[in-house]
Design a protein around this motif. Structure first.
Motif, PDB file in Angstrom:
ATOM      1  N   GLY A  48      37.047  -3.023  -9.642  1.00 25.14           N
ATOM      2  CA  GLY A  48      37.578  -1.754 -10.109  1.00 25.14           C
ATOM      3  C   GLY A  48      38.420  -1.842 -11.375  1.00 25.14           C
ATOM      4  O   GLY A  48      39.026  -0.858 -11.793  1.00 25.14           O
ATOM      5  N   ASN A  49      38.448  -3.008 -12.029  1.00 23.50           N
ATOM      6  CA  ASN A  49      39.200  -3.169 -13.278  1.00 23.50           C
ATOM      7  C   ASN A  49      38.755  -2.087 -14.266  1.00 23.50           C
ATOM      8  O   ASN A  49      37.570  -1.973 -14.578  1.00 23.50           O
ATOM      9  N   PRO A  50      39.694  -1.254 -14.755  1.00 23.08           N
ATOM     10  CA  PRO A  50      39.297  -0.135 -15.625  1.00 23.08           C
ATOM     11  C   PRO A  50      38.584  -0.576 -16.898  1.00 23.08           C
ATOM     12  O   PRO A  50      37.661   0.102 -17.350  1.00 23.08           O
ATOM     13  N   LEU A  53      35.027  -1.494 -15.966  1.00 25.11           N
ATOM     14  CA  LEU A  53      34.267  -0.271 -15.691  1.00 25.11           C
ATOM     15  C   LEU A  53      33.882   0.438 -16.983  1.00 25.11           C
ATOM     16  O   LEU A  53      32.775   0.971 -17.093  1.00 25.11           O
ATOM     17  N   ARG A  54      34.765   0.430 -17.969  1.00 27.33           N
ATOM     18  CA  ARG A  54      34.443   1.051 -19.268  1.00 27.33           C
ATOM     19  C   ARG A  54      33.286   0.327 -19.947  1.00 27.33           C
ATOM     20  O   ARG A  54      32.406   0.954 -20.528  1.00 27.33           O
ATOM     21  N   LEU A  56      30.925  -1.441 -18.430  1.00 31.64           N
ATOM     22  CA  LEU A  56      29.712  -1.124 -17.673  1.00 31.64           C
ATOM     23  C   LEU A  56      29.172   0.260 -18.042  1.00 31.64           C
ATOM     24  O   LEU A  56      27.965   0.435 -18.236  1.00 31.64           O
ATOM     25  N   TYR A  57      30.054   1.226 -18.146  1.00 33.75           N
ATOM     26  CA  TYR A  57      29.637   2.580 -18.506  1.00 33.75           C
ATOM     27  C   TYR A  57      28.990   2.591 -19.894  1.00 33.75           C
ATOM     28  O   TYR A  57      27.937   3.182 -20.104  1.00 33.75           O
ATOM     29  N   LEU A  68      24.788  -4.030 -11.737  1.00 32.73           N
ATOM     30  CA  LEU A  68      25.994  -4.678 -11.230  1.00 32.73           C
ATOM     31  C   LEU A  68      25.613  -5.371  -9.931  1.00 32.73           C
ATOM     32  O   LEU A  68      25.188  -4.721  -8.975  1.00 32.73           O
ATOM     33  N   TRP A  71      31.156  -7.378  -6.988  1.00 36.37           N
ATOM     34  CA  TRP A  71      32.495  -7.794  -7.389  1.00 36.37           C
ATOM     35  C   TRP A  71      32.868  -9.002  -6.528  1.00 36.37           C
ATOM     36  O   TRP A  71      32.634  -8.997  -5.325  1.00 36.37           O
TER      37      TRP A  71
END
Length: 81
Positions: A48-50, A53-54, A56-57, A68, A71
């Motif tokens: 969940g590291n922001p 996640l950025r 990946l997006y 993915l 984790w």
């Protein structure tokens, strides 16, 4: 990544720009598409590291395929053989 000069470097820069360390990178040929490769990367990031996640997006928007695999938490204690 597209088969053009600098494509892999641009993708890897996304991780570096967000302070994410790659623990491992590996290329695998795509059997049905000559001279094409898939890249597998292990990123050191908590679930969940922001910043992760950025990345990946952004990769999902720019690349034809992103998956993915999961984790993974940090290793506890020394590795034993």
């Amino acid at each position: 990544t597209p088969h053009v000069s600098g494509a892999l470097a641009a993708v890897l820069a996304l991780f570096a720009d967000r302070g994410l360390n790659l623990a491992h990178i590996e290329s695998r040929p795509i059997p049905a598409v000559p001279w094409s490769y898939r890249f597998h990367v292990d990123v050191e990031a908590h679930p969940g590291n922001p910043e992760a996640l950025r990345v990946l997006y952004q990769l999902e928007k720019e690349l034809p395929a992103v998956r993915l695999m999961g984790w993974y938490g940090p290793l506890e204690g020394p590795l034993e053989g």
